[in-house]
Design a protein around this motif. Structure first.
Motif, mmCIF file in Angstrom:
data_model
loop_
_atom_site.group_PDB
_atom_site.id
_atom_site.type_symbol
_atom_site.label_atom_id
_atom_site.label_comp_id
_atom_site.label_asym_id
_atom_site.label_seq_id
_atom_site.Cartn_x
_atom_site.Cartn_y
_atom_site.Cartn_z
ATOM 1 N N ILE A 56 0.831 -1.203 0.000
ATOM 2 C CA ILE A 56 0.000 0.000 0.000
ATOM 3 C C ILE A 56 0.865 1.252 0.000
ATOM 4 C CG2 ILE A 56 -1.767 1.297 1.287
ATOM 5 C CD1 ILE A 56 -2.829 -1.323 0.152
ATOM 6 N N LYS A 57 1.851 1.272 0.883
ATOM 7 C CA LYS A 57 2.745 2.436 0.968
ATOM 8 C C LYS A 57 4.086 1.976 1.491
ATOM 9 C CE LYS A 57 3.098 7.108 2.645
ATOM 10 N NZ LYS A 57 2.429 8.256 3.204
ATOM 11 N N GLU A 58 5.140 2.476 0.865
ATOM 12 C CA GLU A 58 6.490 2.130 1.311
ATOM 13 C C GLU A 58 7.335 3.383 1.323
ATOM 14 O OE1 GLU A 58 9.876 -1.258 0.512
ATOM 15 O OE2 GLU A 58 8.535 -0.747 -1.131
ATOM 16 N N THR A 59 7.990 3.621 2.451
ATOM 17 C CA THR A 59 8.954 4.712 2.547
ATOM 18 C C THR A 59 10.275 4.086 2.986
ATOM 19 O OG1 THR A 59 8.657 5.229 4.898
ATOM 20 C CG2 THR A 59 7.068 6.220 3.347
ATOM 21 N N ALA A 60 11.262 4.909 3.188
ATOM 22 C CA ALA A 60 12.547 4.401 3.672
ATOM 23 C C ALA A 60 12.429 3.902 5.119
ATOM 24 C CB ALA A 60 13.601 5.493 3.587
ATOM 25 N N ASP A 61 11.366 4.352 5.829
ATOM 26 C CA ASP A 61 11.252 4.062 7.252
ATOM 27 C C ASP A 61 10.131 3.106 7.647
ATOM 28 O OD1 ASP A 61 13.357 5.876 7.891
ATOM 29 O OD2 ASP A 61 11.951 7.509 7.547
ATOM 30 N N TYR A 62 9.143 2.909 6.781
ATOM 31 C CA TYR A 62 8.046 2.003 7.121
ATOM 32 C C TYR A 62 7.377 1.460 5.874
ATOM 33 C CZ TYR A 62 4.789 5.934 6.334
ATOM 34 O OH TYR A 62 4.082 6.974 5.795
ATOM 35 N N VAL A 63 6.639 0.353 6.083
ATOM 36 C CA VAL A 63 5.934 -0.315 4.990
ATOM 37 C C VAL A 63 4.519 -0.636 5.483
ATOM 38 C CG1 VAL A 63 5.875 -2.359 3.493
ATOM 39 C CG2 VAL A 63 8.069 -1.399 4.184
ATOM 40 N N ILE A 64 3.511 -0.296 4.659
ATOM 41 C CA ILE A 64 2.123 -0.638 4.948
ATOM 42 C C ILE A 64 1.652 -1.592 3.865
ATOM 43 C CG2 ILE A 64 -0.255 0.207 5.179
ATOM 44 C CD1 ILE A 64 0.927 2.903 6.100
ATOM 45 N N THR A 65 1.142 -2.759 4.294
ATOM 46 C CA THR A 65 0.642 -3.754 3.346
ATOM 47 C C THR A 65 -0.775 -4.156 3.751
ATOM 48 O OG1 THR A 65 1.522 -5.618 4.610
ATOM 49 C CG2 THR A 65 2.961 -4.676 2.904
ATOM 50 N N LYS A 66 -1.475 -4.778 2.809
ATOM 51 C CA LYS A 66 -2.827 -5.254 3.072
ATOM 52 C C LYS A 66 -2.887 -6.748 2.802
ATOM 53 C CE LYS A 66 -7.634 -4.017 2.141
ATOM 54 N NZ LYS A 66 -8.510 -3.112 1.389
ATOM 55 N N GLU A 67 -3.529 -7.470 3.715
ATOM 56 C CA GLU A 67 -3.652 -8.916 3.610
ATOM 57 C C GLU A 67 -4.903 -9.277 2.814
ATOM 58 O OE1 GLU A 67 -2.732 -12.285 3.369
ATOM 59 O OE2 GLU A 67 -1.580 -11.701 5.140
ATOM 60 N N TYR A 68 -4.775 -10.276 1.938
ATOM 61 C CA TYR A 68 -5.915 -10.758 1.161
ATOM 62 C C TYR A 68 -6.116 -12.263 1.275
ATOM 63 C CZ TYR A 68 -6.689 -6.284 -1.039
ATOM 64 O OH TYR A 68 -6.977 -4.960 -1.252
ATOM 65 N N SER A 69 -5.256 -12.917 2.044
ATOM 66 C CA SER A 69 -5.341 -14.371 2.127
ATOM 67 C C SER A 69 -5.727 -14.820 3.531
ATOM 68 C CB SER A 69 -4.009 -15.002 1.748
ATOM 69 O OG SER A 69 -4.080 -16.402 1.916
ATOM 70 N N LYS A 70 -6.674 -15.743 3.591
ATOM 71 C CA LYS A 70 -7.048 -16.338 4.861
ATOM 72 C C LYS A 70 -6.223 -17.599 5.124
ATOM 73 C CE LYS A 70 -11.656 -14.440 4.833
ATOM 74 N NZ LYS A 70 -13.079 -14.637 4.932
#
Length: 181
Positions: A56-70
């Motif tokens: 979803i969003k990636e910077t040099a300091d953090y990463v935001i991801t979204k899960e789609y798998s159960k």
């Protein structure tokens, strides 16, 4: 601190593998607000991001991801499988939490119930409910967890099989998170 977020239930723990995600999953299973419940797991530990997660969003300091798998055994899979409408997995150190919080405040309506697994976020917000999970006979408590234990609305102990508090006692209402009498 007046940064009150009644829609956020914050779960922290005295260390790793103390039952935080298990308790969150039990809580999700019991909730009636699953249709719009969002879970966010924030980890200060960086590892390779699975290609099964949507970046979803990636910077040099953090990463935001979204899960789609159960399917799978990652905490984000487990939260999604338990019934959360959306699950985000975030990797970021504590100094990036203001930016991470700002991102989610822009994309999640303030009336949406959120369960967030993060200790450090308690330094920035007063959540609707703050739960602190500890494992029975744990003698390796993180130093900053001692401070968070004092701020917790409810301290919960996990003996490796069950918790000393029933997640059925937690509800989300139009006024935010609460522990039922």
């Amino acid at each position: 601190m007046n940064n009150i977020r009644k829609n956020i239930l914050l779960i922290a723990g005295t260390g790793r593998n103390v039952g935080k995600t298990l308790f969150a999953c039990q809580l999700i299973n019991n909730l009636k607000c699953k249709s719009n419940l969002i879970c966010i797991k924030i980890s200060p530990h960086f590892h390779k991001i699975s290609d099964k997660l949507e970046l979803i969003k990636e910077t040099a300091d953090y990463v935001i991801t979204k899960e789609y798998s159960k399917k799978g055994n990652k905490d984000s899979n487990r939260l999604f499988r338990a019934g959360s409408k959306e699950v985000y997995y975030v990797q970021g150190k504590d100094d990036t939490l203001p930016d991470i919080l700002s991102y989610f405040e822009k994309v999640i309506p303030p009336e949406n119930p959120i369960i967030c697994e993060s200790g450090g976020l308690r330094d920035l917000i007063v959540p609707g409910l703050f739960l602190m999970i500890d494992k029975k006979n744990n003698n390796q408590i993180k130093s900053r967890a001692i401070k968070y234990k004092q701020l917790a609305d409810k301290k919960i102990e996990f003996n490796g099989e069950k918790f000393d508090f029933d997640s059925n006692k937690i509800a989300f209402t139009e006024n935010g998170w609460l522990i039922k009498n």
